[in-house]
Scaffold this motif. Structure first.
Motif, short mmCIF file in Angstrom:
data_model
loop_
_atom_site.label_atom_id
_atom_site.label_comp_id
_atom_site.label_asym_id
_atom_site.label_seq_id
_atom_site.Cartn_x
_atom_site.Cartn_y
_atom_site.Cartn_z
N GLY A 139 0.79 -1.22 0.00
CA GLY A 139 0.00 0.00 0.00
C GLY A 139 0.82 1.27 0.00
O GLY A 139 0.26 2.36 -0.03
N GLY A 140 2.16 1.14 0.05
CA GLY A 140 3.02 2.31 0.00
C GLY A 140 3.29 2.96 1.33
O GLY A 140 4.00 3.96 1.39
N GLN A 141 2.75 2.40 2.43
CA GLN A 141 3.02 2.99 3.74
C GLN A 141 4.42 2.66 4.23
O GLN A 141 4.98 3.38 5.05
CB GLN A 141 1.99 2.53 4.77
CG GLN A 141 0.58 3.04 4.52
CD GLN A 141 -0.27 2.02 3.80
OE1 GLN A 141 0.11 1.50 2.76
NE2 GLN A 141 -1.44 1.72 4.34
N LEU A 142 4.98 1.55 3.78
CA LEU A 142 6.35 1.17 4.10
C LEU A 142 7.13 1.00 2.81
O LEU A 142 6.59 0.54 1.79
CB LEU A 142 6.39 -0.14 4.89
CG LEU A 142 5.76 -0.16 6.29
CD1 LEU A 142 5.83 -1.57 6.87
CD2 LEU A 142 6.46 0.84 7.21
N ASP A 143 8.41 1.36 2.86
CA ASP A 143 9.29 1.14 1.70
C ASP A 143 9.78 -0.31 1.64
O ASP A 143 9.96 -0.86 0.56
CB ASP A 143 10.48 2.09 1.76
CG ASP A 143 10.06 3.54 1.61
OD1 ASP A 143 9.49 3.88 0.57
OD2 ASP A 143 10.29 4.33 2.55
N ALA A 144 10.02 -0.89 2.81
CA ALA A 144 10.53 -2.26 2.88
C ALA A 144 10.22 -2.83 4.25
O ALA A 144 9.94 -2.08 5.20
CB ALA A 144 12.04 -2.30 2.62
N ALA A 145 10.27 -4.16 4.36
CA ALA A 145 9.99 -4.80 5.65
C ALA A 145 10.69 -6.14 5.74
O ALA A 145 10.86 -6.84 4.73
CB ALA A 145 8.49 -4.99 5.86
N VAL A 146 11.09 -6.49 6.95
CA VAL A 146 11.60 -7.83 7.26
C VAL A 146 10.41 -8.66 7.71
O VAL A 146 9.74 -8.31 8.69
CB VAL A 146 12.67 -7.79 8.36
CG1 VAL A 146 13.11 -9.21 8.72
CG2 VAL A 146 13.86 -6.95 7.93
N VAL A 147 10.12 -9.74 7.00
CA VAL A 147 8.97 -10.58 7.31
C VAL A 147 9.43 -12.04 7.43
O VAL A 147 10.60 -12.34 7.24
CB VAL A 147 7.87 -10.46 6.23
CG1 VAL A 147 7.33 -9.04 6.19
CG2 VAL A 147 8.40 -10.86 4.86
N ALA A 148 8.50 -12.92 7.74
CA ALA A 148 8.83 -14.34 7.87
C ALA A 148 7.66 -15.16 7.38
O ALA A 148 6.51 -14.71 7.40
CB ALA A 148 9.15 -14.70 9.33
N ASP A 149 7.96 -16.37 6.91
CA ASP A 149 6.90 -17.34 6.65
C ASP A 149 7.38 -18.71 7.10
O ASP A 149 8.48 -18.85 7.66
CB ASP A 149 6.41 -17.31 5.20
CG ASP A 149 7.50 -17.66 4.18
OD1 ASP A 149 8.59 -18.15 4.58
OD2 ASP A 149 7.26 -17.45 2.98
N TYR A 150 6.57 -19.74 6.86
CA TYR A 150 6.78 -21.03 7.49
C TYR A 150 6.51 -22.16 6.50
O TYR A 150 5.85 -21.94 5.47
CB TYR A 150 5.84 -21.16 8.71
CG TYR A 150 5.77 -19.91 9.54
CD1 TYR A 150 6.72 -19.64 10.51
CD2 TYR A 150 4.75 -18.98 9.34
CE1 TYR A 150 6.67 -18.47 11.26
CE2 TYR A 150 4.69 -17.81 10.08
CZ TYR A 150 5.66 -17.56 11.04
OH TYR A 150 5.61 -16.40 11.76
N PRO A 151 7.00 -23.36 6.80
CA PRO A 151 6.79 -24.48 5.86
C PRO A 151 5.30 -24.72 5.64
O PRO A 151 4.52 -24.83 6.59
CB PRO A 151 7.46 -25.67 6.56
CG PRO A 151 7.58 -25.27 8.00
CD PRO A 151 7.75 -23.78 8.00
#
Length: 324
Positions: A139-151
């Motif tokens: 949505g353009g509120q953040l330029d970048a982010a550290v995220v995670a996902d799972y198997p």
């Protein structure tokens, strides 16, 4: 009827007030008009959002589902309006906006980018949900982010957003230091079947669902005695022996708590960096990815338990690369 932000605000107002009458007063409406509005909104969603009880109105299970998403959408919209106003006021001096799922990694990333001579300030936003962060980037509120996902629970792609896996790491378990199992360097997940667990609520990206699936593969269903997303209550529950908890390898060291690996690595998580193609890093993703990788290494190097775990396997820290 298309559902609009004003409809979502009505749903949240009714839920918060617990009464159509009180919600109508807060919204400057009347009880009959608000009742009709709620009925129209329910028809638009295709299900009943509220039921009447002796003490007011209460969300149905479907209503709770809609409410969670409505609050997230409204929060995102409010953030968007604030950021748009700030952008107009500050122009090119707008801070680079970073997000992260908590912990110190996103702060480390902000420090590295702030020291890289980009000429811009860096702001940090933390969220419990990787999906929420992905939405904020899209949505353009953040330029970048550290995220995670799972198997079995990969984050979906989003329009205008690119991602790069950083690394995978196993999920460990935090237990009281005087727990009999703490004498062992690794614990079998199946051996913990009789324990009481403390888990967080669903983060919308697959946790704790993937943990529960790992327990099912080990032959049991975890007994969830507590729910918490706050670090201090979580640490107190564990140290007091009232529950044990799955945890990241960087779970903060605390008196009375032992962090142990799970034998056979039955569960892991994958870290990714995601960024908007129209944001501050759209044309300079190599610098962002390099800083994110360095931030990950710095963050995980602080975990002695993880370093010992890698050493037993003869793996350097950099060897734990991302899957996929």
């Amino acid at each position: 009827m298309d559902v609009e932000l004003r409809h979502l605000r009505v749903v949240c107002a009714v839920a918060d007030a617990g009464s159509i009458t009180r919600a109508a007063i807060a919204l400057g409406s009347t009880q009959p008009a608000l009742t009709a509005a709620v009925q129209r909104i329910e028809r638009a969603f295709g299900g009943t959002l509220f039921v009447r009880g002796r003490d007011g109105v209460f969300p149905t299970a479907f209503g709770e589902c809609v409410l969670r998403r409505a609050r997230a959408v409204l929060a995102a919209a409010d953030t968007m309006h604030r950021d748009a106003a700030r952008w107009l006021a500050e122009g090119d001096g707008r801070p680079v906006a970073l997000g992260g799922i908590g912990g110190s990694m996103v702060v480390e990333l902000a420090d590295r980018l702030g020291d890289a001579g980009r000429g811009q300030a860096v702001s940090v936003t933390t969220e419990f949900s990787p999906s929420r962060l992905l939405d904020l980037v899209a949505g353009g509120q953040l330029d970048a982010a550290v995220v995670a996902d799972y198997p079995g629970h990969r984050l979906p792609s989003a329009p205008g957003v690119r991602s790069r896996p950083l690394a995978t790491q196993p999920v460990f378990v935090a237990i009281a230091a005087d727990h009999p199992a703490a004498r062992h360097g690794e614990l079998g997940l199946a051996d913990l079947a009789g324990e009481r667990w403390v888990l967080g609520p669903s983060d919308g990206a697959g946790w704790p669902e993937c943990f529960e699936e790992a327990c099912a593969r080990a032959g049991f269903r975890p007994k969830v005695a507590h729910r918490s997303t706050e670090l201090r209550p979580l640490q107190r529950l564990i140290a007091a022996g009232r529950a044990i908890s799955p945890c990241q390898v960087t779970f903060p060291a605390s008196p009375g708590i032992a962090i142990r690996a799970l034998a056979g690595d039955p569960l892991w998580m994958r870290y990714l960096i995601v960024w908007s193609l129209e944001g501050a890093f759209g044309g300079d993703s190599d610098a962002l990815v390099a800083a994110a990788e360095a931030a990950y290494r710095s963050d995980t190097e602080s975990s002695l338990t993880y370093r010992h775990w890698l050493a037993r396997r003869g793996e350097p820290l950099a060897a734990r690369r991302a899957i996929g």
